[in-house]
Write an enzyme that holds these catalytic residues in place. Structure first.
Site, PDB file in Angstrom:
ATOM      1  N   THR A  11      44.194  31.121  37.272  1.00  0.00           N
ATOM      2  CA  THR A  11      44.242  31.169  38.820  1.00  0.00           C
ATOM      3  C   THR A  11      42.971  30.391  39.257  1.00  0.00           C
ATOM      4  OG1 THR A  11      45.506  33.292  39.258  1.00  0.00           O
ATOM      5  CG2 THR A  11      44.037  32.791  40.987  1.00  0.00           C
ATOM      6  N   ARG A  44      47.991  27.385  26.492  1.00  0.00           N
ATOM      7  CA  ARG A  44      49.345  27.001  27.061  1.00  0.00           C
ATOM      8  C   ARG A  44      49.289  25.420  27.351  1.00  0.00           C
ATOM      9  NH1 ARG A  44      48.782  30.868  32.030  1.00  0.00           N
ATOM     10  NH2 ARG A  44      46.533  29.878  31.960  1.00  0.00           N
ATOM     11  N   LYS A 200      30.160  44.393  39.741  1.00  0.00           N
ATOM     12  CA  LYS A 200      29.454  43.420  40.600  1.00  0.00           C
ATOM     13  C   LYS A 200      28.072  44.051  41.391  1.00  0.00           C
ATOM     14  CE  LYS A 200      33.774  41.349  42.030  1.00  0.00           C
ATOM     15  NZ  LYS A 200      35.005  41.448  42.768  1.00  0.00           N
ATOM     16  N   GLY A 298      40.716  35.433  45.306  1.00  0.00           N
ATOM     17  CA  GLY A 298      41.745  34.422  45.384  1.00  0.00           C
ATOM     18  C   GLY A 298      41.302  33.038  44.856  1.00  0.00           C
TER      19      GLY A 298
END
Ligand code: HSE
Length: 401
Positions: A11, A44, A200, A298
């Site tokens: 991602t 991959r 964090k 994200g």
């Protein structure tokens, strides 16, 4: 041209390649010669990817190419990611990462290695997704005595709590949504048990305090015990439940650092931070409060933060980008049990009198759940709370901000 490589084409790694390619013209305004992704390391194959020609499976291909000066580590974990990062830094190749697990565990060692080899280990993306949080603390607030940092630092749990509260979504379904959106860690227990947030705030505290705060120094509670009844009662009090990280510098100079669900009151700047967004309040003695916000997880937002470090590394080629985190020092961390909070508490209705007797000056919550009594305690530390709660059936207890 600055030649770069990306390790891990998942991602975030995919996002890093996208940002570097699609914003190449914009990036040239800061790094004139431009930055080019020469290799992408992954086990991959990606036969459909436009970047398939750059995929390599052997890290030595990158390590043995003298043209490479920056590597992005978006693999995660502490295994191969650590080994490869160390090897690159030892060759004087800067590493930019989103891997907070590795930064929290081995940050001091890797920064030391970078320094010894005139390159940089940079980790803006490890905290707060796309928010330029570490950079703001390091370059925007170096003159400040920062006495507290309070933040929503995990996009997955904030997304889950928002869905549960606003749409009545069940925990598992909300978590699935976070996973589908690419917000959650590979093992989502790191998100929901609070470990990700704890890592964090350990990183932030190390930078604020100038010495290492370890993950183990952070008292950590997650959101798995939060129920719809808690969310409902919080609303009745004019509050919302948020998973927070709180770092406070005490008068003694010690730091108290915890990660836990908190009731955030309506007037607080973090009250309306919803979904995947993160919000951070930094308090300095001169500047007062600084509020930062943005997407905390994200693909593109996190990748954007990685690329901000790539640009920093490119602009400082042959040098180490300064960081106030001195890995040779240990941050003086206080026992979390010494910090005082007001607690929101739910007990069975029949324990109303006993609870009122035990806690004394309580505030009753008017719209409590049926057959329950809920209330807010005066300010107490953990030990005091435990003593007063000893004879009661505590259905839940949540600290208040
Ligand atoms: N799982 C993390 C989160 C990813 O949800 O915040 C970004 O660090």
């Amino acid at each position: 041209m600055i030649e770069a490589a990306v390790m891990g084409f998942g991602t975030v790694g995919g996002g890093v390649v996208k940002v570097l390619e699609e914003n190449a013209g914009i990036i040239r305004r800061s790094v004139r010669e431009g930055i080019h992704v020469k290799y992408i390391l992954d086990l991959r194959e990606f036969p459909e990817s436009p970047y398939r020609g750059r995929i390599v499976h052997d890290v030595d291909t990158i390590l043995n190419d003298p043209s490479i000066s920056i590597v992005c580590e978006t693999m995660g974990g502490q295994g191969a990611a650590y080994k490869f990062t160390k090897a690159f830094l030892e060759k004087g190749i800067s590493v930019c990462t989103s891997n907070k697990e590795l930064v929290a565990a081995k940050g001091p060692e890797l920064m030391e290695t970078a320094k010894a080899h005139h390159c940089s280990y940079l980790f803006e993306a490890s905290v707060g997704g796309g928010i330029p949080l570490l950079r703001t603390i390091i370059t925007g607030l170096p003159q400040e005595d920062i006495t507290s940092v309070t933040g929503i630092l995990n996009g997955t749990t904030n997304y889950i709590l928002t869905k549960m509260e606003k749409e009545g979504t069940g925990f598992d379904e909300a978590l699935k949504g976070a996973q589908e959106n690419g917000y959650a860690e590979r093992d989502p227990s790191a998100d929901v048990e609070g470990y990700d947030t704890a890592r964090k705030i350990a990183i932030i505290s190390s930078i604020v305090g100038g010495g290492t705060a370890a993950f183990e120094d952070v008292h950590c509670e997650g959101i798995t015990k939060i129920t719809p009844a808690d969310l409902h009662c919080a609303n009745a009090l004019g509050c919302r439940v948020k998973l927070l990280a709180v770092m406070k510098k005490q008068e003694s100079g010690k730091y108290s650092i915890i990660t836990a669900p908190f009731l955030v009151p309506a007037g607080n700047a973090l009250y309306n931070i919803d979904d995947v967004f993160n919000g951070i309040l930094i308090h300095g003695t001169m500047v007062d409060d600084v509020l930062l916000g943005g997407r905390g997880a994200g693909r593109e937002p996190t990748a954007s933060a990685v690329v901000s470090d790539v640009i920093d590394a490119a602009k400082n080629k042959g040098e180490t980008v300064p960081c106030p985190w001195d890995g040779s020092k240990k941050l003086d961390v206080a026992d979390y049990r010494t910090a005082k909070y007001r607690f929101f508490v739910r007990v069975p209705e029949e324990e109303r009198a006993a609870a009122a007797g035990a806690f004394g000056d309580i505030t009753e919550v008017s719209e409590a759940e049926e057959k329950e009594f809920s209330f807010v305690t005066p300010e107490l530390n953990e030990t005091e709370f435990a003593g007063k709660a000893a004879g009661l059936t505590i259905l839940s207890r949540i600290r208040m901000l």
